[in-house]
Design an enzyme around this catalytic site. Structure first.
Site, PDB file in Angstrom:
ATOM      1  N   HIS A 124      -7.952  -1.164  -3.993  1.00 22.82           N
ATOM      2  CA  HIS A 124      -6.583  -0.659  -3.878  1.00 22.82           C
ATOM      3  C   HIS A 124      -5.714  -1.709  -3.171  1.00 22.82           C
ATOM      4  CE1 HIS A 124      -4.319   3.429  -3.113  1.00 22.82           C
ATOM      5  NE2 HIS A 124      -3.733   2.695  -4.017  1.00 22.82           N
ATOM      6  N   HIS A 143     -17.594   3.231  -1.963  1.00 23.69           N
ATOM      7  CA  HIS A 143     -16.418   3.914  -1.412  1.00 23.69           C
ATOM      8  C   HIS A 143     -15.473   2.903  -0.751  1.00 23.69           C
ATOM      9  CE1 HIS A 143     -14.405   7.379   0.731  1.00 23.69           C
ATOM     10  NE2 HIS A 143     -14.049   6.371   1.514  1.00 23.69           N
ATOM     11  N   GLU A 144     -16.020   2.094   0.140  1.00 28.38           N
ATOM     12  CA  GLU A 144     -15.165   1.134   0.844  1.00 28.38           C
ATOM     13  C   GLU A 144     -14.583   0.106  -0.123  1.00 28.38           C
ATOM     14  OE1 GLU A 144     -14.130   1.933   3.596  1.00 28.38           O
ATOM     15  OE2 GLU A 144     -15.659   3.428   4.062  1.00 28.38           O
ATOM     16  N   HIS A 187     -11.348   1.388  -1.544  1.00 29.34           N
ATOM     17  CA  HIS A 187     -10.196   1.073  -0.682  1.00 29.34           C
ATOM     18  C   HIS A 187      -9.842  -0.405  -0.820  1.00 29.34           C
ATOM     19  CE1 HIS A 187      -9.997   4.928   1.264  1.00 29.34           C
ATOM     20  NE2 HIS A 187     -11.206   4.850   1.800  1.00 29.34           N
TER      21      HIS A 187
HETATM   22 ZN   LIG Z   1     -12.340   6.416   2.700  1.00 33.43          ZN
END
Ligand SMILES: [Zn+2]
Length: 677
Positions: free
Chosen positions: A472, A465-466, A469
């Site tokens: 991105h 998940h991290e 980010h």
């Molecule tokens: Zn998040």
């Protein structure tokens, strides 16, 4: 000696930064930025990108980078001296940022730029940045006449006070409630560690027995595990009546809810919007309240049959195996836990042995490298702790794309949780490109006794998940600071790349390459993996409709709720009639504890959780269709989503990648909610 926080020539010099550097550096940078703004705000003539936006961005960037380093150190290697320095510098930073957001001279310069003949010729990313600035000034009341500005400011202050009071009432009511249990028979089923804490809490007050409270580490396990129904009912009643007229009048949140809704409606009116929901959506990807409501109604209609099946299974299991004729609101978690244990008998620890750190990291990097045609290489940089790793991402030609710090383990003096933060954003400079740098921080267990660290499957998901980010931020191709990486991405779209990455942790093609037993090297058995997937989808229908119920309630409340003729509870009741499968007792006062929307920033925004899940699942659906590690699909995802960041509306990016608007089918499928499931 030179202050390392004022050196922007290369990577941060974390090995040299001392608490004593903080205040002088921040003071210097705030003063510099203020001086720049003064010049820019009072300049004559038509503003241009190079003469106005560029220097303004640069002044802000230096402060943001230095302050980012300080905030990061404060979060990961906290010490009394550093905390003191951080707190001493914080007011200057806050005042500077607030002052800038309200500086109408800057607003006028942006407006003049947008009206200038050169404006249409600016690159789309530049125009997007200017549009965002203008929008934020307007939403901050910049265009109101003097009397309106004063009223707007007053409303904002009143709203802040009401929200903070709302939170305090919940805290006080939560703290005030406890149950002292003296008969050990009534504690059957509750885990030992919870009981130990409860015993300690009672003895601290000089009492015999066990003190149970409404704090999560006590309340949740009691509701899940306590076999004695009267205790569950007592705890449940205490929990769901907090901060209502059924408790102490001074902690009743009902009048605060009315006040908050009234003042939000006035804010909307001042800004020229029909409802507060429209104000909330002005900065989001969703276009209008009716669009959000239709989206939620659709989800509810699709999920409800599965939620009804979940509930029917609970009722059936309770009757046949637990001898419980009727399942009440305070029985649901307890019955569910029994059912879950019966169906999915595997432990998190069993799974954890298959996820040693090196296998997880190489599995993760394999996904990134396969999809985006880059390589992740170990590299070196000054850091704040010997456990921190540093990596470079390079493209097929070996050119640097970005770099990241990876700080995986929990430590004393490190803030809990997992997060990504930017250390430096990509931007085009006269001398070339500035490459992005990110901090990736987790709190997993550190290796012990010379053995590697092992992660639970949940921790693996958190890491992916991290990294979503992080990618991105790092794979961006945008040239302008304010819209590169995650900067300027709409609030309800920001979790798309992160939740997208989680999906790989449920793909056999990825997990089977990644998971291997830490001691024997044996692969993860397929049977165990299938059980993990089934357990993930346990009661997903019920969880779905519950989230949709909250989101619909929130959106109606801020859009078409008639405060003069309706009541909050009656409206919630009507939402429940349509979507819910568990009907709480009539004395349930959920709205009085809904701090996301009354005490936090989620007003007319609670739908974002499900909205982003739909986007990420549907984006991942393209990979399911074209091959989970298909590099062509990966390249398209990078080109149209990760690479463009906030430089254009998230919906445009999504449509460019998927060839159509988002659909909810993939999310339902990933949650086991398909007609054939
Ligand atoms: Zn998040």
């Amino acid at each position: 000696m030179e202050n390392p926080l004022l050196n922007f020539s290369a990577l941060p010099r974390f090995d040299e930064v001392l608490p004593s550097h903080v205040v002088p550096a921040i003071d210097t940078l705030v003063a510099e930025a203020r001086a720049t703004i003064e010049v820019l705000a009072t300049a004559d003539g038509e503003p241009t990108w190079d003469g106005f936006v560029e220097p303004l961005e640069s002044a802000n960037e230096r402060l943001a980078r230095a302050w980012g380093q300080v905030s990061h150190l404060n979060a990961v290697v906290n010490s009394p001296a550093l905390r003191e320095a951080y707190n001493a510098a914080l007011p200057a930073v806050t005042q500077f940022l607030t002052g800038q957001a309200q500086d109408l001279r800057l607003f006028d310069r942006y407006k003049a730029l947008a009206a200038s003949p050169g404006y249409p010729g600016l690159a789309p990313a530049r125009r997007r940045l200017v549009e965002n600035e203008l929008r934020d000034f307007r939403l901050g009341g910049a265009e109101l006449p003097a009397a309106g500005k004063a009223r707007f400011k007053q409303l904002q202050e009143e709203l802040a006070a009401l929200s903070s009071r709302f939170q305090e009432n919940i805290l006080d009511a939560t703290r005030d409630f406890s149950v002292i249990v003296s008969d050990p028979a009534h504690l059957s089923g509750i885990p030992d560690d919870v009981l130990e804490t409860a015993r300690h809490a009672a003895s601290k007050e000089g009492r015999e027995g066990w003190k149970l409270t409404l704090h999560m580490p006590c309340y949740l396990p009691v509701m899940q595990y306590a076999d004695y129904p009267a205790l569950r009912e007592q705890m449940y009643r205490g929990f769901v009546t907090r901060a209502s007229e059924l408790g102490k009048p001074e902690w009743d949140n009902s009048p605060l809810i009315a006040g908050i809704l009234e003042k939000r409606a006035q804010v909307a009116g001042l800004l020229g919007y029909a409802t507060f929901a429209q104000v909330s959506l002005a900065t989001k990807m969703a276009q209008s309240p009716p669009e959000v409501i239709a989206f939620l109604e659709d989800l509810a209609a699709r999920a409800k049959p599965f939620a009804q099946t979940d509930m029917a299974e609970i009722v059936e299991f309770a009757r046949t195996e637990l001898n419980l004729a009727e399942v009440r609101a305070w029985d649901v978690a307890w019955v569910s836990e029994r059912l879950r244990q019966k169906r999915y008998a595997f432990s998190d620890n069993e799974v954890k042995r298959y996820f040693p750190e090196d296998a997880v990291l190489s599995g993760l990097f394999r996904v990134i490298e396969s999809l985006y045609g880059v390589r992740v290489m170990p590299s070196r940089a000054a850091s704040w702790h010997p456990d921190v790793k540093f990596y470079a991402i390079v493209d097929a030609n070996g050119a640097l794309v970005g770099q990241f710090y990876l700080d995986l383990y929990a430590r004393d003096a490190k803030r809990g949780g997992a997060w990504m933060a930017d250390a430096r954003n990509r931007r085009r400079l006269a001398a070339g490109f500035q490459t992005p740098v990110a901090f990736l921080t987790c709190n997993f267990s550190a290796p012990v006794g010379g053995r590697p660290a092992f992660f639970t499957h949940n921790e693996v998901i958190t890491l992916f998940h991290e990294f979503g980010h992080g990618l991105h931020q790092l794979l961006t191709r945008v040239d302008e600071l304010g819209v590169s990486g995650i900067a300027g991405v709409e609030w309800d779209a920001v979790e798309l790349p992160s939740q997208f990455m989680e999906n790989f942790c449920w793909e056999w093609d990825v997990v089977s390459h990644m998971a291997r037993h830490g001691e024997t090297g044996e692969a993860l058995p397929r049977g165990l993996f299938d059980k993990m997937v089934a357990a993930k989808n346990f009661q997903s229908g019920m969880q779905f409709v519950r989230q949709v119920e909250f989101a619909l309630f929130d959106m109606h409340l801020h859009h078409d709720f008639d405060r003069s003729s309706d009541t909050v509870l009656a409206m919630l009741g009507r939402v429940r009639d349509r979507v819910a499968v568990v009907r709480p007792p009539e004395w349930n006062r959920f709205p009085n504890q809904f701090s996301h929307i009354f005490g936090g920033g989620y007003a007319a925004g609670y739908y974002s959780y499900k909205w982003a899940e739909v986007l990420s699942a549907d984006a991942f659906g393209a990979f399911e269709e074209e091959g989970v590690l298909n590099p062509a699909t990966g390249a398209r995802f990078r080109d149209e989503v990760l690479g463009v960041g906030g430089s254009r509306p998230a919906l445009e990016s999504f449509v460019a990648f998927r060839g159509r608007k988002p659909r909810i089918e993939a999310l339902l499928r990933h949650n086991g909610m398909t007609a054939t499931a």
